[in-house]
Design a protein around this motif. Structure first.
Motif, PDB file in Angstrom:
ATOM      1  N   PHE A 187       0.858  -1.173   0.000  1.00  0.00           N
ATOM      2  CA  PHE A 187       0.000   0.000   0.000  1.00  0.00           C
ATOM      3  C   PHE A 187       0.897   1.227   0.000  1.00  0.00           C
ATOM      4  O   PHE A 187       2.089   1.147   0.299  1.00  0.00           O
ATOM      5  N   ARG A 188       0.324   2.360  -0.332  1.00  0.00           N
ATOM      6  CA  ARG A 188       1.067   3.615  -0.324  1.00  0.00           C
ATOM      7  C   ARG A 188       0.419   4.583   0.652  1.00  0.00           C
ATOM      8  O   ARG A 188      -0.794   4.530   0.875  1.00  0.00           O
ATOM      9  N   PHE A 189       1.226   5.443   1.225  1.00  0.00           N
ATOM     10  CA  PHE A 189       0.671   6.511   2.050  1.00  0.00           C
ATOM     11  C   PHE A 189       1.301   7.830   1.596  1.00  0.00           C
ATOM     12  O   PHE A 189       2.434   7.857   1.109  1.00  0.00           O
ATOM     13  N   PRO A 190       0.562   8.929   1.735  1.00  0.00           N
ATOM     14  CA  PRO A 190       1.060  10.238   1.270  1.00  0.00           C
ATOM     15  C   PRO A 190       1.992  10.864   2.285  1.00  0.00           C
ATOM     16  O   PRO A 190       1.640  11.815   2.992  1.00  0.00           O
ATOM     17  N   GLY A 191       3.199  10.327   2.374  1.00  0.00           N
ATOM     18  CA  GLY A 191       4.158  10.841   3.326  1.00  0.00           C
ATOM     19  C   GLY A 191       5.571  10.445   2.963  1.00  0.00           C
ATOM     20  O   GLY A 191       5.803   9.556   2.131  1.00  0.00           O
ATOM     21  N   ASN A 192       6.534  11.068   3.603  1.00  0.00           N
ATOM     22  CA  ASN A 192       7.950  10.851   3.351  1.00  0.00           C
ATOM     23  C   ASN A 192       8.402   9.510   3.913  1.00  0.00           C
ATOM     24  O   ASN A 192       7.919   9.066   4.966  1.00  0.00           O
ATOM     25  N   TRP A 193       9.380   8.892   3.269  1.00  0.00           N
ATOM     26  CA  TRP A 193       9.833   7.555   3.657  1.00  0.00           C
ATOM     27  C   TRP A 193      10.406   7.517   5.073  1.00  0.00           C
ATOM     28  O   TRP A 193      10.288   6.513   5.774  1.00  0.00           O
ATOM     29  N   LYS A 194      10.993   8.635   5.517  1.00  0.00           N
ATOM     30  CA  LYS A 194      11.631   8.644   6.835  1.00  0.00           C
ATOM     31  C   LYS A 194      10.609   8.621   7.965  1.00  0.00           C
ATOM     32  O   LYS A 194      10.923   8.205   9.095  1.00  0.00           O
ATOM     33  N   ILE A 195       9.374   9.048   7.681  1.00  0.00           N
ATOM     34  CA  ILE A 195       8.316   8.977   8.686  1.00  0.00           C
ATOM     35  C   ILE A 195       8.057   7.523   9.058  1.00  0.00           C
ATOM     36  O   ILE A 195       7.894   7.181  10.236  1.00  0.00           O
ATOM     37  N   GLN A 196       8.028   6.653   8.071  1.00  0.00           N
ATOM     38  CA  GLN A 196       7.821   5.237   8.365  1.00  0.00           C
ATOM     39  C   GLN A 196       9.067   4.636   8.998  1.00  0.00           C
ATOM     40  O   GLN A 196       8.962   3.803   9.910  1.00  0.00           O
ATOM     41  N   LEU A 197      10.241   5.053   8.537  1.00  0.00           N
ATOM     42  CA  LEU A 197      11.483   4.551   9.114  1.00  0.00           C
ATOM     43  C   LEU A 197      11.504   4.785  10.623  1.00  0.00           C
ATOM     44  O   LEU A 197      11.937   3.927  11.399  1.00  0.00           O
ATOM     45  N   GLU A 198      11.000   5.939  11.046  1.00  0.00           N
ATOM     46  CA  GLU A 198      10.958   6.263  12.469  1.00  0.00           C
ATOM     47  C   GLU A 198      10.028   5.324  13.235  1.00  0.00           C
ATOM     48  O   GLU A 198      10.291   4.969  14.387  1.00  0.00           O
ATOM     49  N   ASN A 199       8.938   4.927  12.614  1.00  0.00           N
ATOM     50  CA  ASN A 199       7.855   4.237  13.317  1.00  0.00           C
ATOM     51  C   ASN A 199       8.246   2.874  13.860  1.00  0.00           C
ATOM     52  O   ASN A 199       7.743   2.435  14.900  1.00  0.00           O
TER      53      ASN A 199
END
Length: 418
Positions: A187-199
């Protein structure tokens, strides 16, 4: 070349908001990071035998991961050397040759150019040895396959460093069998890749964002997933990698096999015993089914997250694709793998209790980041590690600390300013 002073964007305990929103920074990341380090492309079980393949990505560049008849793994740019058409569009499968559908150039699974239709039209001007598919340096550690554009990079085992121990522990959820991928969803989300990296190493959000998941569990399981209450920690493993231990009792799945079988796995244990599996093996399999008690973040694009692989792919500065890969026991009992899939669906699946809530959080971060470009994003929780959390020589904080984020951003700074 960007004129941005990347060093000014990252401090020890905060990063500047344009890290999420600036298109020029994003474009530089694709070159300075994703083309200059080891990027996860597949698991060995995705290419189990000779002439098998899986399509994947290194940053934004499409690749084909293959295993040739001699068992060697290759990562090839998915681009015909003639007029640039992709030569493979299937997710995975078996093939002894890739044929470009545009003009019929064909390639072996190791990338060598096999045949060019009507080659006489080139006279003496085409040496087939010069026009194979571009091959990236590829190495594997414990089933994890990585590729890189950088030929002179340090060996993969050195890049992984202290993370190797945690990969080895994660793979124990084969329960005495091998580990294999069971399926994936994207799936895709409208956000920068580093936001997910943090999670992936953010336990602080868990009881808030995932309250509905906790409410869906039986009391015993709910207690296990009260991740802020079990003495866990987050540790910087070097090179941007980090581990978040949420359930210390589940670090090593081969320990404590005499413990009572959790309520939610009692029926599975009975089914395995009824099939004739001895008690010690039943306990080993059942303990492994629930997954490991930690999330391992491997910079820049993959996590070994409790019981699945989470892979991120940058699309644009404000768009990221996520792939969740369910894993199971290669050659293990069907009942155990069915249970693994049901647990995956419960949290990670598209209709699960976890992933949709996470994705909304990531989207909100991107939306909020459009306000106040001069503001700092704070990753300062747990800067002063409590006594007893970190062993001597280890950079660690309690389980709610933002240690993993700081580790990733220091690696980002190192690569972007190299």
């Amino acid at each position: 070349m960007s004129s941005t002073d990347f060093a000014t964007l990252v401090r020890d305990d905060r990063v500047l908001t344009p890290m999420y929103t600036d298109e020029a920074i994003f474009e530089e990341e694709m070159d300075r990071i994703f083309k200059n380090t080891w990027v996860w492309v597949a698991h060995a079980s995705d290419v189990p035998t000779g002439n098998t393949f899986k399509t994947s990505w290194v940053g934004r560049e499409p690749v084909i991961v293959t295993r040739d008849k001699q068992g060697k793994i290759h990562t090839l740019l998915n681009r015909c050397r003639h007029r640039a058409a992709s030569v493979c569009e299937k997710r995975k499968g078996k093939a002894s040759v890739f044929v470009c559908p545009y003009h019929g150039w064909s390639y072996d699974v190791d990338g060598k150019l096999r045949k060019v239709p009507h080659i006489s039209g080139y006279g003496e001007g085409l040496d087939t040895d010069d026009y194979g598919l571009v091959s990236l340096r590829t190495e594997e550690y414990n089933g994890m396959i990585f590729a890189t554009f950088k030929d002179d990079i340090q060996p993969l085992v050195e890049f992984l460093g202290s993370a190797k121990k945690w990969i080895d522990l994660f793979m124990k959820q084969g329960g005495g069998y091998g580990v294999k991928t069971l399926g994936e969803h994207r799936f895709r989300f409208p956000g920068n890749w580093k936001i997910q990296l943090e999670n992936t190493t953010d336990a602080y959000h868990f009881p808030i964002v995932h309250k509905t998941f906790l409410d869906s569990l039986d009391p015993e399981a709910e207690n296990v997933f009260q991740v802020l209450a079990h003495g866990g920690w987050v540790e910087d493993l070097g090179n941007g990698h980090s581990v978040m231990v949420m359930i210390p009792d589940l670090i090593d799945l081969e320990d404590n096999l005499d413990a009572p079988i959790p309520q939610r796995f009692e029926e599975l244990a009975k089914e395995l015993a009824a099939e004739g599996m001895p008690d010690d093996q039943v306990r080993r399999v059942v303990r492994a089914v629930g997954g490991s008690g930690f999330n391992l973040n491997l910079f820049p694009n993959v996590a070994c997250s409790m019981a699945f692989f989470r892979v991120l792919r940058p699309i644009e500065v404000d768009e990221t694709e996520i792939m969740h890969v369910a894993i199971g026991m290669d050659g293990g009992p069907d009942a155990a793998n069915r249970m693994r899939l049901r647990l995956h669906e419960h949290f990670q699946g598209p209709m699960g209790f976890g992933t949709p809530d996470d994705a909304e959080g990531w989207e909100r971060v991107q939306r909020g980041a459009r306000a106040g470009q001069d503001l700092w994003v704070m990753v300062n929780r747990g800067v002063d590690a409590p006594e007893g959390v970190a062993a001597p020589g280890h950079n660690a904080g309690d389980v709610s600390a933002e240690t993993g984020m700081r580790a990733a951003y220091q690696m980002w700074k190192r690569m972007m300013t190299a």
